[in-house]
Design a protein around this motif. Structure first.
Motif, mmCIF file in Angstrom:
data_model
loop_
_atom_site.group_PDB
_atom_site.id
_atom_site.type_symbol
_atom_site.label_atom_id
_atom_site.label_comp_id
_atom_site.label_asym_id
_atom_site.label_seq_id
_atom_site.Cartn_x
_atom_site.Cartn_y
_atom_site.Cartn_z
ATOM 1 N N SER A 138 -72.445 -97.312 -17.847
ATOM 2 C CA SER A 138 -73.766 -97.146 -18.447
ATOM 3 C C SER A 138 -74.389 -95.820 -18.032
ATOM 4 O O SER A 138 -74.984 -95.111 -18.857
ATOM 5 N N TYR A 139 -74.268 -95.485 -16.748
ATOM 6 C CA TYR A 139 -74.806 -94.205 -16.282
ATOM 7 C C TYR A 139 -74.058 -93.037 -16.922
ATOM 8 O O TYR A 139 -74.666 -92.017 -17.277
ATOM 9 N N ASN A 140 -72.750 -93.178 -17.101
ATOM 10 C CA ASN A 140 -72.001 -92.113 -17.764
ATOM 11 C C ASN A 140 -72.501 -91.943 -19.195
ATOM 12 O O ASN A 140 -72.670 -90.818 -19.674
ATOM 13 N N THR A 154 -69.611 -99.972 -21.658
ATOM 14 C CA THR A 154 -70.755 -100.811 -21.300
ATOM 15 C C THR A 154 -70.763 -102.084 -22.133
ATOM 16 O O THR A 154 -70.989 -103.186 -21.608
ATOM 17 N N PHE A 207 -76.166 -90.184 -18.879
ATOM 18 C CA PHE A 207 -76.132 -88.802 -18.389
ATOM 19 C C PHE A 207 -75.321 -87.890 -19.307
ATOM 20 O O PHE A 207 -75.673 -86.730 -19.510
ATOM 21 N N LEU A 210 -77.504 -101.311 -14.164
ATOM 22 C CA LEU A 210 -76.613 -100.472 -14.961
ATOM 23 C C LEU A 210 -75.328 -100.182 -14.196
ATOM 24 O O LEU A 210 -75.354 -99.889 -13.004
ATOM 25 N N GLN A 237 -73.017 -101.664 -9.646
ATOM 26 C CA GLN A 237 -74.165 -101.434 -10.509
ATOM 27 C C GLN A 237 -75.383 -101.096 -9.669
ATOM 28 O O GLN A 237 -75.464 -101.452 -8.490
ATOM 29 N N MET A 275 -71.527 -98.086 -13.731
ATOM 30 C CA MET A 275 -71.114 -96.678 -13.777
ATOM 31 C C MET A 275 -70.892 -96.223 -15.212
ATOM 32 O O MET A 275 -71.240 -95.095 -15.576
#
Length: 157
Positions: free
Chosen positions: A136-138, A82, A141, A132, A128, A134
């Motif tokens: 950032s989501y990883n 990120t 989560f 955010l 995004q 991918m």
């Protein structure tokens, strides 16, 4: 409300890694080719899934701590990626930078006879949602999954 058992927590955590990994493959199938750093983030999820499966056979707390470690690694990689995407810091020179000399080139241009379609730069956001990426989501989560693994590890059997 009944508290979850360690086995239920491990199932949730390993299942979360499976869902994230399947999501990554789905995005790839939809045409969002992964960069080098995206691929790095997949391996710890695969390890977490394997650790969850191993836990079902050998229910030991050590596997929970290893699962927490695997998800911590992929979360850290997501945070690092990120930062690279947002230009907060430099990423690996093999897939970031000006890349001006590579723009417009395909993998076939660089590797004649190769089935590679295009070079995917690690510092470019290809998808995004709500601001955010991918990566950032990883990061987010996977951090949640790490907490679940830690709760499982600390829980009495």
């Amino acid at each position: 409300m009944k508290q979850m058992t360690r086995t239920q927590l491990v199932t949730m955590a390993a299942g979360g890694s499976l869902a994230l990994l399947l999501g990554a493959f789905l995005f790839q199938a939809l045409g969002y080719a992964p960069c080098k750093m995206c691929l790095w983030q997949r391996w710890p999820h695969a390890a977490a899934i394997a650790l969850g499966a191993a836990y079902m056979g050998v229910q030991t707390r050590v596997l929970c701590w290893l699962g927490a470690g695997a998800t911590a690694i992929t979360s850290a990689l997501g945070a690092y990626h990120t930062g690279v995407e947002r230009k907060w810091w430099q990423g690996p020179t093999s897939c970031t930078g000006g890349g001006d000399g590579l723009l417009g080139l395909t993998g076939g241009d660089l590797l004649p006879g190769s089935a590679v379609d295009a070079i995917v730069m690690c510092d470019a956001v290809t998808w995004q949602f709500l601001g955010l990426s991918m990566a950032s989501y990883n990061f987010i989560f996977s951090a949640v999954l790490m907490v679940i693994w830690v709760i499982a590890a600390r829980k009495a059997a």
